[in-house]
Structures are given as C-alpha cells and as structure tokens.
Design a protein around this motif. Structure first.
Motif, PDB file in Angstrom:
ATOM      1  N   ALA A 122       0.828  -1.220   0.000  1.00 27.38           N
ATOM      2  CA  ALA A 122       0.000   0.000   0.000  1.00 27.38           C
ATOM      3  C   ALA A 122       0.864   1.273   0.000  1.00 27.38           C
ATOM      4  CB  ALA A 122      -0.924  -0.010   1.209  1.00 27.38           C
ATOM      5  N   ASN A 123       2.084   1.161   0.447  1.00 28.95           N
ATOM      6  CA  ASN A 123       2.981   2.337   0.510  1.00 28.95           C
ATOM      7  C   ASN A 123       4.219   2.033  -0.322  1.00 28.95           C
ATOM      8  OD1 ASN A 123       4.635   4.532   1.174  1.00 28.95           O
ATOM      9  ND2 ASN A 123       3.892   4.606   3.287  1.00 28.95           N
ATOM     10  N   LYS A 124       4.308   2.618  -1.522  1.00 33.64           N
ATOM     11  CA  LYS A 124       5.379   2.305  -2.457  1.00 33.64           C
ATOM     12  C   LYS A 124       6.750   2.790  -1.974  1.00 33.64           C
ATOM     13  CE  LYS A 124       2.530   0.517  -5.438  1.00 33.64           C
ATOM     14  NZ  LYS A 124       2.542  -0.957  -5.728  1.00 33.64           N
ATOM     15  N   THR A 125       6.782   3.759  -1.014  1.00 32.75           N
ATOM     16  CA  THR A 125       8.064   4.313  -0.566  1.00 32.75           C
ATOM     17  C   THR A 125       8.737   3.416   0.452  1.00 32.75           C
ATOM     18  OG1 THR A 125       6.979   5.595   1.183  1.00 32.75           O
ATOM     19  CG2 THR A 125       7.257   6.659  -0.969  1.00 32.75           C
ATOM     20  N   ILE A 126       8.002   2.419   0.943  1.00 32.79           N
ATOM     21  CA  ILE A 126       8.590   1.506   1.923  1.00 32.79           C
ATOM     22  C   ILE A 126       9.111   0.300   1.169  1.00 32.79           C
ATOM     23  CG2 ILE A 126       8.139   0.056   3.914  1.00 32.79           C
ATOM     24  CD1 ILE A 126       6.023   2.042   4.781  1.00 32.79           C
ATOM     25  N   ARG A 127      10.405   0.002   1.345  1.00 33.44           N
ATOM     26  CA  ARG A 127      11.001  -1.120   0.646  1.00 33.44           C
ATOM     27  C   ARG A 127      10.598  -2.443   1.296  1.00 33.44           C
ATOM     28  NH1 ARG A 127      17.418  -1.302   0.392  1.00 33.44           N
ATOM     29  NH2 ARG A 127      17.063   0.651  -0.741  1.00 33.44           N
ATOM     30  N   HIS A 128      10.802  -2.524   2.592  1.00 34.66           N
ATOM     31  CA  HIS A 128      10.485  -3.761   3.312  1.00 34.66           C
ATOM     32  C   HIS A 128       9.906  -3.427   4.676  1.00 34.66           C
ATOM     33  CE1 HIS A 128      12.403  -6.385   0.403  1.00 34.66           C
ATOM     34  NE2 HIS A 128      13.520  -5.644   0.439  1.00 34.66           N
ATOM     35  N   ILE A 129       9.109  -4.419   5.169  1.00 34.34           N
ATOM     36  CA  ILE A 129       8.617  -4.373   6.545  1.00 34.34           C
ATOM     37  C   ILE A 129       8.943  -5.721   7.166  1.00 34.34           C
ATOM     38  CG2 ILE A 129       6.638  -4.102   8.052  1.00 34.34           C
ATOM     39  CD1 ILE A 129       5.272  -2.489   5.864  1.00 34.34           C
ATOM     40  N   ALA A 130       9.544  -5.666   8.343  1.00 36.84           N
ATOM     41  CA  ALA A 130       9.900  -6.921   9.004  1.00 36.84           C
ATOM     42  C   ALA A 130       9.568  -6.826  10.483  1.00 36.84           C
ATOM     43  CB  ALA A 130      11.375  -7.206   8.809  1.00 36.84           C
ATOM     44  N   PHE A 131       9.067  -7.968  11.001  1.00 39.92           N
ATOM     45  CA  PHE A 131       8.810  -8.076  12.420  1.00 39.92           C
ATOM     46  C   PHE A 131       9.878  -9.005  12.993  1.00 39.92           C
ATOM     47  CE2 PHE A 131       4.373  -6.594  13.714  1.00 39.92           C
ATOM     48  CZ  PHE A 131       4.295  -5.652  12.707  1.00 39.92           C
ATOM     49  N   ILE A 132      10.755  -8.492  13.783  1.00 37.66           N
ATOM     50  CA  ILE A 132      11.851  -9.269  14.366  1.00 37.66           C
ATOM     51  C   ILE A 132      11.430  -9.693  15.769  1.00 37.66           C
ATOM     52  CG2 ILE A 132      14.282  -9.236  15.016  1.00 37.66           C
ATOM     53  CD1 ILE A 132      14.648  -6.971  12.990  1.00 37.66           C
ATOM     54  N   PRO A 133      11.391 -11.014  16.048  1.00 35.21           N
ATOM     55  CA  PRO A 133      10.964 -11.456  17.368  1.00 35.21           C
ATOM     56  C   PRO A 133      11.936 -10.996  18.439  1.00 35.21           C
ATOM     57  CG  PRO A 133      11.855 -13.289  16.142  1.00 35.21           C
ATOM     58  CD  PRO A 133      11.780 -12.140  15.184  1.00 35.21           C
ATOM     59  N   ILE A 134      11.362 -10.464  19.478  1.00 39.80           N
ATOM     60  CA  ILE A 134      12.194 -10.005  20.587  1.00 39.80           C
ATOM     61  C   ILE A 134      12.432 -11.155  21.571  1.00 39.80           C
ATOM     62  CG2 ILE A 134      12.305  -8.379  22.520  1.00 39.80           C
ATOM     63  CD1 ILE A 134      10.648  -6.442  20.860  1.00 39.80           C
ATOM     64  N   ASP A 135      11.355 -11.887  21.827  1.00 38.96           N
ATOM     65  CA  ASP A 135      11.433 -13.006  22.770  1.00 38.96           C
ATOM     66  C   ASP A 135      11.955 -14.217  22.024  1.00 38.96           C
ATOM     67  OD1 ASP A 135      11.225 -14.788  24.800  1.00 38.96           O
ATOM     68  OD2 ASP A 135       9.119 -14.354  25.239  1.00 38.96           O
ATOM     69  N   ASP A 136      13.035 -14.809  22.499  1.00 40.09           N
ATOM     70  CA  ASP A 136      13.612 -15.967  21.832  1.00 40.09           C
ATOM     71  C   ASP A 136      12.704 -17.199  21.931  1.00 40.09           C
ATOM     72  OD1 ASP A 136      15.828 -14.464  21.165  1.00 40.09           O
ATOM     73  OD2 ASP A 136      16.989 -15.069  22.923  1.00 40.09           O
ATOM     74  N   ARG A 137      11.758 -17.159  22.832  1.00 38.85           N
ATOM     75  CA  ARG A 137      10.883 -18.319  23.000  1.00 38.85           C
ATOM     76  C   ARG A 137       9.870 -18.442  21.866  1.00 38.85           C
ATOM     77  NH1 ARG A 137       8.785 -17.165  28.923  1.00 38.85           N
ATOM     78  NH2 ARG A 137       8.569 -15.134  27.871  1.00 38.85           N
ATOM     79  N   LEU A 138       9.792 -17.359  21.065  1.00 39.68           N
ATOM     80  CA  LEU A 138       8.832 -17.418  19.949  1.00 39.68           C
ATOM     81  C   LEU A 138       9.286 -18.411  18.879  1.00 39.68           C
ATOM     82  CD1 LEU A 138       7.918 -13.643  19.527  1.00 39.68           C
ATOM     83  CD2 LEU A 138       6.531 -15.455  20.531  1.00 39.68           C
TER      84      LEU A 138
END
Length: 696
Positions: A122-138
């Motif tokens: 939806a937003n062409k100016t954004i190259r990538h979106i990433a969710f990096i897990p903070i909790d290692d238990r995930l």
C-alpha cells in the motif's frame, strides 16, 4: 642627481596649480570611490541579508517537508499498533508458542505475513517491513518482506537501542548495504510491537530507500558551493543536495545541535541548522560567504568604471583649474619678481571678478602706491640730505666759535692770574710802606727828643723819602697797569657776551633745524624712524648748548659786574696814590728845607706828623684796595677757568653735532642709493646732488 630630483620631480609639486589639480583629482576620485564602496558595502549587506533569509527559508521549507514525510511514516507505523489483524496475529503467535502448537503458530505467522505484505504494497516508498521477534521463545524467523538474520540483527546497536525505547519510534542509522547487507542504501524506522498482555513481542522495522529521503533535497540550489544535507544525530550524512555523494560519510560540518532553527557563520561559511520535529535528524545548509554577495560584484565593477570615469573627469577639471588659476598666478609671480628687482611700473593685465582678478587689482594698486611712496621717500631723502648739510655747516661754525671762546677765555684767565700776582706785590709794597711810616714816626720822635740829631735824621728821612717816592711811583704804576688790565678784561668780557649771543642764536637755529628734521622724518613714516632718533639727539645737544651758553652768560655777567666794581675802586684809589706821591714829594722838599732851615724844624716836624698821619690813612686805603683787587683777580681767574671748561664742553658738543651731521648725511646717501634701485614709470630714478635736490 639631487638637483635633478629637486628641479624636475619635486619642484612641480610646489606649484599651487599642481596642488589644486592634485586636490581636485584626489577629492573627486575619493568621493566617487567612497560613494561606490559605501554603495557596494550597503548592497553587499542587503544582498547578504536577503540571501541569508532566503537560504534560511529554504532550509526551513526542506525541514518542514521532511517533517511531513517522516510524520507520514510515523503515522504509518502507528497503524501496526492499532491494526486488529496484526494485534491478533501477534497474540496468536505468542499463545501458539506457549502451547507449542505448530499449526497455530504457522497459521498466525502466515496471517501476519499477509497483513504486512499488503500494508507494504500500500505504501510504495517503503522497501520492506519486518517483524523481528524479541522473545527468543517465539522460535520464529523475522516475519515480513525482508529476509533478515535475526541472530545478527539482535547484535546490532540500533536493535538494542530501539528495544530499549519500549514502543517509541526509533530511526536507525544509515545502512549502506541495506539491512540485509545486499540491497541499496536504506534507513529504517523501528518500533516495539507488544502483545495483548503488554509484553514486547516483535520489533517492527520499516526499511526506507535512502534515495527517497534524498529526493526531498533534489532541485534545491543554494548557489555555487552551497549545499544542504540531512544529518543524523551521529553526524552521518543521510542525504544531500549533491545527489547523495556524501551519504553514509561523516559530515565535515561542525553542528551546534540546537533544537531550534539557527543560522551562524563558521569561518567563511554561512551555516543554517533546523532540527526536525519527528526525528533526531538535522537539516544543515552551508553556503560560502562569497556566493551570497556575488551579485554585488557587478556594483563593485560599476564602481571601478565610475571611478575611472571620475578620474578622467578630475583630470579635465584639474587641467581647466590649472589653466584658469595657474596661468594668472604665474603671471603675477613674474610681475612680482620684476617688482622685487625694482621695476615699479609693472601692472597686471588680468581682468576678472573672481579672487584672482581681485588679487591682480590689489597688486596693481599696491604697485601704484609703492611707486608713489618711493617717489615721496626720494623727495624726503633729498630734503633730509639738504638738512644734514645745513646742520653740518652750522655745527662747524659752532665748533669754530667755541674754539674762539675757549681761546678768549684762556686769555682772560691768564690776565686775571697776572692781575692777582700784581695785587700781591702791591700788598707787599703797602706793608713795606707801613713799616717805613713806623720808622718815620720813630725818627720824628727822635727828632723831637734830640735836636742835635735833626740833621742826621733829616738825611735819613730824605733817604727814606726817596725810597718812598720810588715805591709810591712804582705803586702808582702798578695801579695804572691794573686799571688797564681791568679795562681790557671788561672789553674781553663784552666780546665773550657777543660770542655767547652768537652761540645762543646758533643753538636756537640748530634746535629749529632739528625740529624741522623731526617733522620731515615723521612724514617719511617707517623710513624716517632713524632720522627721528638723529634729530632728537641733535635737539638735545642744541638744548644742552643753550643751557651751557646761558650759564656762561650768567658767569660773565657776574664777572663783568665785579670788574666794574674793581674799576670803580681803582678809580677811587688813583687820586689817593697821586696825593701820596705829592705828599712824598712835599716831604722830600721839607726834609731838604729841614737841612737848610733848622729853625723851622718844629714847624716842619709838625707838618711831617700830619703827612705821616695822612700817609697812614692812605696806606690803609691802598692795602684795602690791593686786597679787593687780589680777591677780584682770583674770582676772575676761577670764572675764566669755568668759562674755559664750558667752552671745552661746547666744543665737544659742536664736534658731536658735526659727527651726527656726517652720520645723517651717510644715512641720507644710503637711502638715496637704496631708492635708486627702483624704477618708476613716468619719472626717472631720483637723482641727488651733493647738497640735495635743487629747489623748485
């Protein structure tokens, strides 16, 4: 060499025309340059201020534009915090991880991925979106469109910094190879995503193209050498107006880090800082000072051309001034030199109503008056020379008269001295006659006492009478000589009075001449001041001569009065001497008769007694007369000495008058020679004869 420099280099600068030319030239050029440089300075200041304001406004506009863009990204990141699908997917992943439900974890992860992908698209100016897990238990990889090594990512400083903010937005540093180290440069926005329970679950990372951020700076021109940059809080250039040539490098600019927009000078650079509101980044603009005022250089060039034109105009004006001022001044200088050489007939032909024309008219008037003054001075010098000659003649005649007076006075003094000597002799003879009278009385007493001795006494009386007769005749002769000398003394006194009358007239004439000389010298002004002094000295000498003559006249009057009294006394004593002579002759005859006529001895003795008594009275009168003659002679000698002294003073005064007259003649001759240097137009140089100018 020094003469060449003095004559051909330094001499022209001493001319007033050259000085006027230099003053006019320097004044015009200085005024034009001053006005030009003042205008250049004012224009430079105005342009610099306007360009500074424009640059500051440009930087502010860029900052506002970036704030809007970054604010859009911040709002976009907020959608993930409020999006229901994202929140549910995150919660399901956390719950599935706890239940160790692989299917549910995969399902939730798929749902989250789809949602992230759809929002990224939806937003062409954004190259990538990433969710990096903070909790290692995930036990999951990064969820999103960016392939990322979670383990390496968690070791990055930006990751730790973003997690520590606990949900606040964090702009990551510039990534030259992207977050995967394989892509073009990028910038990231990180934010912690929490689960429903409020625990941090993922770190959301929005990767933005660095070029897109730099595109906000494209098209901005700050002039040659000017640049605008976007710098993060670490001093790294994120983008710049030169196409990102310095992106990822440390900025050479030393920023002050102000939270409010500021502009300042850093050396020769104008610095502008505007801190963005939605990020820790700063828009920094730098522009060279010379670039700000490059448009003012045209004014400087124009000033130089105008100064050149003004210099040419100053040369023309100066040349005109040199021609209109220097030429008549040089003419006046030449005329003044001719006037200095004595040519008083020179006149200036310059006619104008300006100061130079007035100067020429004043010069003509001065030369006219100077010619009149020289002519008048010449005439006065002739009169002074004539007066000096007359004074010299009078002084010489006065000196001659003084010498004659001195000679006559010496003769008078000699005669008075001789008269005093003769008077002393007469007194001695009178004393001897007194002694003879005493002896005669003794003889008479003896004759009365002894008739026998009458004959011898008669003989002795006859001898004494003969002696007395000789003495009496000698006394009569002395009295006659005294009378003759007193008469001559009276005649000499009258001659001296005549000479004194002549000297008094000469002194009066000298006083009148000195007064006339003072008047003529006063008319001569400054040139006659020396004559005033000489005339004053002559007048003082004339007054002294007059006073000396009056004193001599008083002394001569007293001497003449005493001589008259002496003549009267001698005239009174002369009959007594005659009577004495007759008595002595008669006594002699009586003594002779006594020898022959002893009978008549008593009668003869009685007559002898009477004669002796008369002779005693006569002798007393003769002694008194002789004393008076001696006193008068002494007084006459003293008066004669005083007259001689005054005559010597009169002679000195006359000699001084002769010297002063000679000095006056020398001064008049010197003045005549000085005036002969001048040449008048209508009359020849004044010519003087030996006795001054001829009477007209």
């Amino acid at each position: 060499m020094n003469q060449f420099v003095s004559k051909w280099i330094l001499r022209p600068f001493r001319l007033i025309s050259v000085k006027l030319f230099l003053i006019i030239f320097a004044s015009i050029v200085a005024c034009v340059l001053a006005m030009g440089f003042i205008s250049y300075g004012i224009a430079k200041s105005v342009i610099e201020r306007k360009v500074t304001e424009s640059t500051v406004e440009t930087a502010n506009q860029v900052a506002d534009r970036l704030d809007i863009v970054l604010d859009d990204y911040l709002r976009f990141s907020m959608h993930f915090l409020t999006d229901k699908i994202v929140q549910e997917s995150v919660s399901e992943l956390v719950f599935a991880n706890k239940e160790d439900n692989v299917f549910e974890r995969f399902k939730a992860q798929r749902t989250l991925y789809d949602r992230i992908s759809s929002m990224a698209m939806a937003n062409k100016t954004i190259r990538h979106i990433a969710f990096i897990p903070i909790d290692d238990r995930l036990q999951t990889e990064a969820v999103g469109t960016l392939t990322l090594d979670v383990k390496l990512a968690k070791e990055e400083a930006w990751y730790k910094e973003a997690v520590s903010l606990d949900g606040k937005p964090y702009w990551t540093p510039y990534q030259p190879g992207g977050f995967d180290a394989k892509s073009p440069p990028s910038i990231g926005l990180a934010r912690v995503i929490k689960s429903i329970s409020g625990d941090p679950a993922f770190l959301m990372l929005l990767e933005l193209d660095a070029d897109f951020v730099g595109s906000q700076l494209e098209g901005i021109r700050l002039g040659s050498g000017g640049e605008i940059s976007l710098i993060d809080e670490r001093g790294i250039v994120l983008s710049d107006s030169s196409g990102g040539q310095r992106a990822g490098q440390a900025s050479p600019l030393q920023l002050k880090g102000s939270e409010t927009p500021i502009h300042y000078w850093s050396g020769s650079l104008l610095m502008i800082e505007d801190h963005l509101k939605n990020s820790p980044w700063t828009v920094a603009a730098s522009i060279p000072g010379g670039e700000l005022v490059k448009d003012a250089k045209s004014i400087f060039v124009m000033t130089v051309w105008v100064a050149a034109g003004a210099a040419l105009l100053a040369v023309l004006v100066g040349a005109f001034v040199v021609w209109s001022v220097g030429r008549p001044l040089r003419s006046l200088r030449s005329l003044m030199r001719r006037g200095k050489d004595g040519e008083l007939s020179v006149r200036s032909s310059h006619r104008s109503k300006d100061e130079i024309g007035q100067l020429a008219a004043s010069f003509n008037g001065m030369m006219e008056q100077l010619g009149q003054l020289v002519g008048q001075t010449s005439r006065m010098a002739a009169q002074v020379l004539d007066t000096a000659g007359q004074m010299a003649d009078q002084s010489r005649r006065t000196a001659t008269s003084a010498r004659e007076i001195a000679a006559a006075t010496d003769e008078i003094a000699a005669g008075a001295s001789s008269l005093a000597v003769e008077a002393e002799k007469g007194i001695e003879l009178t004393e001897k006659m007194d002694e003879g009278m005493e002896r005669m009385k003794l003889s008479t007493d003896e004759m009365r006492a002894s008739a026998g001795q009458v004959e011898s006494a008669s003989r002795e009386g006859t001898g004494h009478m003969e002696k007395m007769l000789g003495k009496t005749e000698e006394a009569d002769r002395i009295v006659s000589d005294i009378s003759a000398k007193i008469a001559r003394l009276s005649d000499n006194t009258r001659s001296i009075r005549g000479i004194l009358t002549l000297l008094s007239g000469i002194a009066k004439q000298t006083n009148i001449l000195s007064l006339n000389a003072s008047i003529e010298a006063a008319r001569s002004g400054e040139a006659g001041k020396g004559f005033v002094v000489v005339a004053g000295e002559v007048r003082e000498l004339a007054d002294q001569s007059k006073a000396s003559i009056q004193q001599v006249e008083a002394i001569l009057a007293a001497l003449q009065s005493e001589v008259g009294e002496t003549v009267e006394t001698l005239a009174t004593a002369r009959p007594a001497f005659r009577q004495q002579l007759d008595s002595v002759q008669e006594a002699g005859s009586l003594f002779l008769q006594a020898q022959s006529r002893m009978a008549l001895l008593g009668e003869s003795l009685a007559r002898v007694d009477e004669a002796i008594v008369e002779l005693g009275a006569t002798q007393l009168q003769i002694g008194q007369a002789m004393s008076g003659v001696s006193s008068v002679s002494e007084q006459s000698a003293a008066a004669s000495q005083q007259v001689a002294s005054l005559s010597s003073e009169q002679l000195g005064v006359s000699d001084s008058l002769v010297g002063l007259s000679a000095r006056l003649e020398e001064v008049a001759s010197s003045l005549r020679a000085s005036l002969g240097h001048f040449r008048l137009e209508e009359e020849a140089s004044p010519s003087f004869g030996k006795d001054g100018p001829a009477a007209g």
